[in-house]
Scaffold this motif. Structure first.
Motif, PDB file in Angstrom:
ATOM      1  N   TYR A  78       0.868  -1.223   0.079  1.00  0.00           N
ATOM      2  CA  TYR A  78      -0.203  -0.096   0.118  1.00  0.00           C
ATOM      3  C   TYR A  78       0.729   1.312  -0.199  1.00  0.00           C
ATOM      4  O   TYR A  78       0.428   2.346  -0.570  1.00  0.00           O
ATOM      5  N   HIS A 151      -6.128   1.014  -2.600  1.00  0.00           N
ATOM      6  CA  HIS A 151      -7.249   0.013  -2.780  1.00  0.00           C
ATOM      7  C   HIS A 151      -8.584   0.754  -3.017  1.00  0.00           C
ATOM      8  O   HIS A 151      -8.817   1.628  -2.637  1.00  0.00           O
ATOM      9  N   ALA A 217      -8.923  -6.208   2.803  1.00  0.00           N
ATOM     10  CA  ALA A 217      -8.181  -4.998   2.263  1.00  0.00           C
ATOM     11  C   ALA A 217      -7.050  -4.891   3.541  1.00  0.00           C
ATOM     12  O   ALA A 217      -5.856  -4.767   2.947  1.00  0.00           O
TER      13      ALA A 217
END
Length: 220
Positions: A78, A151, A217
């Motif tokens: 991320y 995301h 996620a």
């Protein structure tokens, strides 16, 4: 991942919000002349720019919390993905700062040095920067600074946080003083309530049609 239905609703939300705001200004006599129209346009731009500034401040907090809550293996992923949204933030801020810096009193000496050809080139650059900034402000508010690149569940979460912050800011600054109290409350609360409902629907759609959830996620 692109979901046409979600993108269409985001565009409609932005357009209807603008129409509602213009209607509110006209209904309560904020616009009665060309000068008033210009002042209202400036006010709307200032509000949009304020939204972007609040989003810029909110972005690292929400994204940072999201990354921190994820499992270690996902955090690195991320953080790498966050470079694109971060680039979008930097691009919008830099484009807004270009014109301000180019024509600031402190840079008058530089403008004298470059002469007329340089000033023309500088003017063209600033015009491009302003157009780019306006386009970037619109995209940043609709697409929430491309946080879907990190995301897909992040844009609805970040949008929900942003609109409630803006509503709080409107309350604190006493926005729309010419509007009666009842209508002002409805208008100020209408935007965050609508966007929150849309964000919930987007998260629901991501889970139902694409199998994407906040828990997944985060790797939890």
């Amino acid at each position: 991942m692109e979901d046409p239905q979600v993108r269409k609703l985001q565009l409609w939300r932005t357009a209807l919000g603008l129409v509602a705001w213009v209607g509110l200004m006209v209904t309560y006599n904020a616009v009665v002349s060309a000068g008033d129209a210009a002042a209202v346009a400036d006010e709307r731009f200032d509000q949009s720019w304020s939204s972007v500034l609040v989003l810029v401040c909110t972005f690292p907090v929400v994204v940072g919390a999201f990354v921190a809550a994820a499992r270690p293996g996902l955090r690195r992923l991320y953080l790498r993905r966050a470079l694109r949204p971060l680039g979008a933030v930097v691009a919008v801020m830099a484009s807004m700062g270009t014109s301000a810096l180019a024509f600031a009193p402190e840079t008058a000496g530089f403008r004298d040095i470059i002469g007329l050809p340089g000033k023309i080139a500088l003017g063209v650059l600033c015009l491009w920067a302003v157009v780019f900034a306006l386009y970037g402000i619109g995209l940043s508010l609709v697409h929430v600074f491309r946080t879907a690149d990190i995301h897909e569940v992040l844009p609805p979460v970040l949008a929900g946080v942003l609109v409630w912050e803006m509503a709080l800011l409107d309350v604190v600054t006493g926005a729309y003083p010419q509007v009666p109290a009842g209508a002002r409350v409805v208008f100020i609360l209408g935007a965050p309530t609508t966007v929150t409902a849309l964000s919930w629907w987007e998260v629901h759609r991501l889970r139902r049609h694409h199998g994407l959830t906040v828990r997944d996620a985060l790797g939890r």
